[in-house]
Write a protein that holds these residues in place. Structure first.
Motif, PDB file in Angstrom:
ATOM      1  N   ALA A  75      -7.211   1.322   2.561  1.00 30.62           N
ATOM      2  CA  ALA A  75      -6.006   1.964   3.100  1.00 30.62           C
ATOM      3  C   ALA A  75      -6.205   3.467   2.947  1.00 30.62           C
ATOM      4  CB  ALA A  75      -4.752   1.504   2.358  1.00 30.62           C
TER       5      ALA A  75
ATOM      6  N   VAL B 110       1.446  -6.931   4.883  1.00 29.74           N
ATOM      7  CA  VAL B 110       1.115  -5.601   4.372  1.00 29.74           C
ATOM      8  C   VAL B 110       2.280  -4.653   4.618  1.00 29.74           C
ATOM      9  CG1 VAL B 110      -0.595  -3.750   4.368  1.00 29.74           C
ATOM     10  CG2 VAL B 110      -1.295  -6.083   4.974  1.00 29.74           C
TER      11      VAL B 110
ATOM     12  N   ILE C  20      -3.091  -0.012  -4.002  1.00 30.80           N
ATOM     13  CA  ILE C  20      -3.016  -1.312  -3.342  1.00 30.80           C
ATOM     14  C   ILE C  20      -2.504  -2.307  -4.375  1.00 30.80           C
ATOM     15  CG2 ILE C  20      -4.296  -3.165  -2.198  1.00 30.80           C
ATOM     16  CD1 ILE C  20      -6.240  -1.100  -1.136  1.00 30.80           C
TER      17      ILE C  20
ATOM     18  N   SER D 154      -8.648  -2.268  12.710  1.00 31.88           N
ATOM     19  CA  SER D 154      -7.812  -1.557  11.744  1.00 31.88           C
ATOM     20  C   SER D 154      -6.488  -1.256  12.424  1.00 31.88           C
ATOM     21  CB  SER D 154      -8.485  -0.264  11.282  1.00 31.88           C
ATOM     22  OG  SER D 154      -8.515   0.706  12.325  1.00 31.88           O
TER      23      SER D 154
ATOM     24  N   THR E  32      -7.290   7.615  -0.640  1.00 27.65           N
ATOM     25  CA  THR E  32      -7.819   6.363  -0.084  1.00 27.65           C
ATOM     26  C   THR E  32      -7.687   5.268  -1.124  1.00 27.65           C
ATOM     27  OG1 THR E  32      -9.427   7.561   1.299  1.00 27.65           O
ATOM     28  CG2 THR E  32      -9.847   5.227   0.902  1.00 27.65           C
TER      29      THR E  32
ATOM     30  N   ILE F 276       0.860  -1.180   0.000  1.00 24.84           N
ATOM     31  CA  ILE F 276       0.000   0.000   0.000  1.00 24.84           C
ATOM     32  C   ILE F 276       0.894   1.226   0.000  1.00 24.84           C
ATOM     33  CG2 ILE F 276      -1.931  -1.151   1.166  1.00 24.84           C
ATOM     34  CD1 ILE F 276      -1.035   0.094   3.792  1.00 24.84           C
TER      35      ILE F 276
ATOM     36  N   LEU G 184      -0.994   5.289   6.641  1.00 25.72           N
ATOM     37  CA  LEU G 184      -2.250   4.736   6.150  1.00 25.72           C
ATOM     38  C   LEU G 184      -2.876   3.817   7.188  1.00 25.72           C
ATOM     39  CD1 LEU G 184      -1.097   3.849   2.513  1.00 25.72           C
ATOM     40  CD2 LEU G 184      -2.496   5.803   3.195  1.00 25.72           C
ATOM     41  N   ASN G 185      -4.195   3.915   7.297  1.00 21.18           N
ATOM     42  CA  ASN G 185      -4.938   2.999   8.154  1.00 21.18           C
ATOM     43  C   ASN G 185      -5.450   1.856   7.290  1.00 21.18           C
ATOM     44  OD1 ASN G 185      -7.910   2.228   9.313  1.00 21.18           O
ATOM     45  ND2 ASN G 185      -6.449   2.631  10.963  1.00 21.18           N
ATOM     46  N   PHE G 186      -5.087   0.626   7.671  1.00 22.39           N
ATOM     47  CA  PHE G 186      -5.454  -0.556   6.898  1.00 22.39           C
ATOM     48  C   PHE G 186      -6.577  -1.298   7.605  1.00 22.39           C
ATOM     49  CE2 PHE G 186      -5.059  -5.063   5.811  1.00 22.39           C
ATOM     50  CZ  PHE G 186      -5.075  -5.000   4.421  1.00 22.39           C
TER      51      PHE G 186
ATOM     52  N   ASN H 143       3.728  -0.619   3.842  1.00 19.73           N
ATOM     53  CA  ASN H 143       3.505   0.739   3.345  1.00 19.73           C
ATOM     54  C   ASN H 143       4.763   1.163   2.589  1.00 19.73           C
ATOM     55  OD1 ASN H 143       3.188   3.504   2.890  1.00 19.73           O
ATOM     56  ND2 ASN H 143       2.125   3.853   4.823  1.00 19.73           N
TER      57      ASN H 143
END
Length: 585
Positions: free
Chosen positions: A287, A225, A191, A260, A301, A162, A234-236, A227
């Motif tokens: 994300a 995952v 993504i 999350s 987003t 991401i 980022l919030n996943f 970043n």
């Protein structure tokens, strides 16, 4: 010559790097430009073997990895293996302070052992802001079969990258920074190299290709995952599914459920996700931008799709909400503090992770590294660490040491921030071999930062808002703070790490925020065993590239269409293969 003698020869030649029992894995990487439209706008991206993102590297603890890189870009290239510790071989780390660039049209072969590591990582191009155009990919290190893992074997292993993304390529972004401008808000989040599913026709254009991950109901998958973005936390999250955190950057964690998790630039996590929902429709994978004005940043987003094999329809409706903490700046930090090291689990070795009692080791050196908003130095916009804006050496640090080139760098990085005007220098931390260093990362900027240390997994022992003081040590976690290579530092806050300097070499300590890194927010820690007779660091590889003050030593490389196979394999494993073939004649 009989087989036994051949095997003995192979052992002898390879013994410098590893046991003969440690196998080799080989990869060929052709790095080139392609045209892609991840956000619906055609643009130049960096691909590996024609793929964006690049292929996943998948190896096992202690394997020897050989990656033959052909540079088909129009500028120098280095690949950095983020989180891979490069035990005793900083020559393979792929950064401006450790390696000369691979020139355009040239080959170069990386060879290193993934020694005593497990976990989830990624690689990326480290020069010229190139990561903003791609060239990245996932890097998996599996445990040896004889080492227990603290969870049942998942039904599948899925890698997810991401990251924030601009529709301008890296050369345009680089020029903006060189001209003293800010990059502004990203154009979106990718993504696995793809843009968002059209969950909202106002925010997402028609025709954008999005990522779909297909799963079987009732099964549990490991999602790795990373970043890999430029500067956005980022919030996943996955709609309707719990994320069981299991590992981060080579350390098993205490397993906890999250709806999350904030993943900051340069960080990697493994989640165990059970597909336990009904299949009435697909589910959103999200994300979204964090630690910013999220109302303004709504377009930043990424949205993918989790598709059950028996799904009855497409995902519709609103995205699952992220943390509702607009007026609570402590939420994300408390979430980060909740991540704990699984001290009873085995890591790469059979002994428990917690057998290294880091909290009882005496600290030998303390460095307080403070970053500020960008400043002007000699009329140019620059970023700093402790008042110093780093200038990458024209000759890599250990190469300069090997050839006794003077004046390349200074071992004078300050232990406390400078009080005078900021300056541009190649100032390096003089690390004490086998010392135990405490580093406080003080973020006096208004933007989120994350910091990475090459060559080591450090212990993340504390973070808080405000200015760090000696009394802050009373809040340190001295028992189960996670060992990792990248840590977040919140705006107006500090984070503290402890590093056992047992890996000689020259190691990069930098912000992972690509714009701040490009403008000088980094340094190196030089760790050298003073006993020259103690072979704790391997010498330069046979195929070392020369540049800067040593450029006259570099021999030209013959360019051919078959270069990916014929050039660059000066590593010992290839020599062994050649010798064996000769002996078998």
């Amino acid at each position: 010559m009989d087989v036994f003698k051949i095997l003995l020869l192979m052992f002898f030649v390879n013994s410098r790097f590893s046991s003969a029992a440690d196998p080799y894995s080989f990869y060929n990487f052709e790095v080139s430009y392609i045209t892609a439209s991840p956000l619906g706008v055609p643009q130049q991206v960096i691909a590996i073997n024609g793929k964006f993102p690049g292929p996943t590297i998948n190896v096992t603890t202690n394997e020897n990895l050989v990656v033959n890189v052909r540079n088909k870009l129009d500028e120098g290239l280095l690949l950095h293996w983020s989180g891979i510790q490069q035990r005793r071989v900083s020559w393979q780390d792929g950064l401006a302070g450790t390696n000369c660039p691979i020139p355009p049209k040239w080959n170069w072969t990386y060879e290193f052992q993934v020694k005593d590591q497990i976990g989830s990582f990624f690689y990326f191009p480290s020069l010229h802001f190139q990561r903003a155009s791609g060239g990245f990919g996932s890097f998996i290190v599996n445990p040896r079969s004889v080492i227990p893992v603290p969870f049942s074997t998942p039904d599948g292993d899925i890698t997810i990258t991401i990251g924030d993304w601009y529709t301008r390529n890296h050369t345009a972004l680089r020029k903006a920074l060189d001209d003293g401008k800010d990059l502004g808000m990203p154009d979106g989040v990718l993504i696995n190299g793809k843009g968002p599913y059209q969950y909202n026709k106002t925010l997402v254009a028609d025709g954008i290709d999005y990522e779909t991950i297909t799963v079987h109901p009732g099964r549990t998958y490991r999602l790795r995952v990373s970043n890999v973005g430029i500067s956005t936390s980022l919030n996943f999250r996955i709609q309707g599914h719990n994320l069981v955190l299991a590992e981060s950057e080579g350390s098993y964690t205490v397993q906890q459920n999250y709806t999350s998790l904030d993943i900051h630039v340069g960080q990697s996590y493994s989640f165990l996700v059970t597909m336990d929902q009904n299949a009435s429709s697909d589910y959103y994978i999200v994300a979204s931008a964090r630690i910013v004005n999220e109302t303004i940043w709504r377009r930043v987003t990424g949205v993918g799709i989790l598709h059950y094999t028996n799904s009855k329809g497409k995902a519709t409706g609103h995205l699952p909400p992220g943390p509702q903490d607009e007026f609570d700046k402590t939420f994300s930090m408390n979430q980060a503090r909740s991540i704990r090291w699984n001290v009873s689990a085995s890591g790469a070795r059979p002994n428990p992770q917690g057998s290294f009692k880091y909290g009882s080791i005496n600290v030998t050196d303390v460095y307080v590294l403070r970053n500020m908003p960008p400043v002007k130095i000699n009329g140019k916009r620059r970023t700093t660490l402790s008042g110093i804006s780093f200038v990458n050496p024209s000759t890599p640090i250990r190469l300069a040491d090997k050839h006794k080139v003077k004046g390349v760098y200074k071992l004078d990085f300050p232990k406390r921030p400078l009080t005078g005007p900021p300056r541009r220098e190649t100032s390096v931390i003089n690390g004490t071999y086998r010392g135990f260093m405490e580093v406080i990362l003080q973020n006096n900027d208004t933007k989120m930062q994350s910091y990475h240390m090459s060559g080591y997994a450090f212990f993340a022992v504390g973070m808080d808002y405000g200015e760090w003081t000696e009394n802050s040590r009373g809040t340190y976690n001295k028992w189960d703070g996670i060992a990792r290579s990248t840590i977040q530092v919140y705006p107006g806050a500090w984070s503290a790490i402890l590093i056992s300097l047992d890996n000689p070499g020259a190691w990069n300590l930098r912000t992972e925020n690509l714009d701040s890194w490009y403008l000088g927010q980094e340094t190196y820690v030089r760790v050298v065993n003073p006993d020259e007779n103690n072979k704790t660091e391997f010498g330069a590889p046979a195929n070392v590239l020369y540049c800067g003050a040593l450029s006259k030593l570099q021999k030209p490389q013959k360019i051919s269409s078959s270069a990916t196979r014929s050039i660059g394999f000066t590593n010992l494993s290839m020599i062994v293969m050649a010798l064996v073939m000769l002996l078998l004649r």
